[in-house]
Design a protein around this motif. Structure first.
Motif, short mmCIF file in Angstrom:
data_model
loop_
_atom_site.label_atom_id
_atom_site.label_comp_id
_atom_site.label_asym_id
_atom_site.label_seq_id
_atom_site.Cartn_x
_atom_site.Cartn_y
_atom_site.Cartn_z
N VAL A 112 0.67 -1.17 -0.12
CA VAL A 112 0.01 0.02 0.00
C VAL A 112 0.89 1.20 -0.11
O VAL A 112 0.84 2.32 -0.87
CB VAL A 112 -0.91 0.15 1.26
N ALA A 113 1.67 1.37 1.07
CA ALA A 113 2.38 2.66 1.35
C ALA A 113 3.26 3.09 0.25
O ALA A 113 3.28 4.16 -0.49
CB ALA A 113 3.09 2.74 2.73
N VAL A 114 4.17 2.26 -0.28
CA VAL A 114 5.19 2.55 -1.30
C VAL A 114 4.54 2.81 -2.80
O VAL A 114 4.69 3.74 -3.21
CB VAL A 114 6.19 1.55 -1.56
N PRO A 115 3.61 1.96 -3.04
CA PRO A 115 2.80 2.20 -4.40
C PRO A 115 2.18 3.81 -4.30
O PRO A 115 2.27 4.33 -5.55
CB PRO A 115 2.12 1.16 -4.51
N VAL A 116 1.46 3.81 -3.18
CA VAL A 116 0.75 5.18 -3.19
C VAL A 116 1.57 6.16 -3.11
O VAL A 116 1.49 7.10 -3.95
CB VAL A 116 -0.13 5.27 -1.91
N PHE A 117 2.53 6.30 -2.52
CA PHE A 117 3.65 7.48 -2.37
C PHE A 117 4.34 7.43 -3.75
O PHE A 117 4.50 8.76 -4.02
CB PHE A 117 4.85 6.87 -1.51
N HIS A 118 4.73 6.52 -4.54
CA HIS A 118 5.25 6.74 -5.78
C HIS A 118 4.19 7.39 -6.74
O HIS A 118 4.69 8.20 -7.60
CB HIS A 118 5.70 5.31 -6.66
N ARG A 119 2.76 7.13 -6.82
CA ARG A 119 1.95 7.61 -7.47
C ARG A 119 1.78 9.16 -7.26
O ARG A 119 1.64 9.87 -8.07
CB ARG A 119 0.69 6.65 -7.37
N LEU A 120 1.50 9.41 -6.04
CA LEU A 120 1.51 10.74 -5.54
C LEU A 120 2.64 11.60 -5.79
O LEU A 120 2.51 12.88 -6.18
CB LEU A 120 0.96 10.89 -4.07
N ALA A 121 3.81 11.07 -5.78
CA ALA A 121 4.93 11.81 -6.20
C ALA A 121 5.27 11.89 -7.52
O ALA A 121 6.22 12.46 -8.03
CB ALA A 121 6.12 11.34 -5.23
#
Length: 134
Positions: A112-121
């Motif tokens: 969850v966290a890493v994929p979401v962070f990559h998408r948001l950034a």
């Protein structure tokens, strides 16, 4: 890519299969080693990790695929001897099973966290395969 099985025991990266974090050392142009803590999954004779396209390690790997991998603490302090390896950037189709393996081993962080962070950034997520060098 085969699912992790008992045949993994003889695999070159078998000792990393249960590790939560390893230290991946990449090399600058001048040869200076740069250690970075990463999450790793092992499947058969290979280990895999992910990073984002703007990361320093990704830039260094584009120039020199040579790496060292060692067991480590969560903060990246090595806890055992390093193994020489070569990193290869995976294509999208090759990365699918790696994403699944990472999600299974690290459900909250890599699922969850890493994929979401990559998408948001707006980072492009890169997946690498590590092969043992002799």
């Amino acid at each position: 890519m085969a699912e992790t099985s008992s045949s993994t025991v003889e695999a070159p990266f078998a000792r990393f299969a249960r590790q939560r974090t390893v230290v991946l050392t990449t090399f600058r142009r001048d040869g200076t080693p740069v250690p970075t803590a990463v999450h790793v999954v092992v499947d058969g004779p290979h280990a895999y990790f992910r990073t984002y396209s703007a990361a320093g390690k990704a830039k260094r790997l584009r120039r020199d695929p040579r790496v060292e991998i060692a067991p480590s603490t969560a903060g990246g302090r090595p806890t055992g001897p390093a193994v020489d390896a070569t990193a290869r950037l995976l294509g999208e189709a090759e990365a699918r099973p790696v994403r699944r393996l990472l999600r299974r081993k690290y459900p909250l962080l890599q699922g969850v966290a890493v994929p979401v962070f990559h998408r948001l950034a707006r980072y492009r997520t890169l997946h690498y395969e590590l092969s043992r060098t002799e």
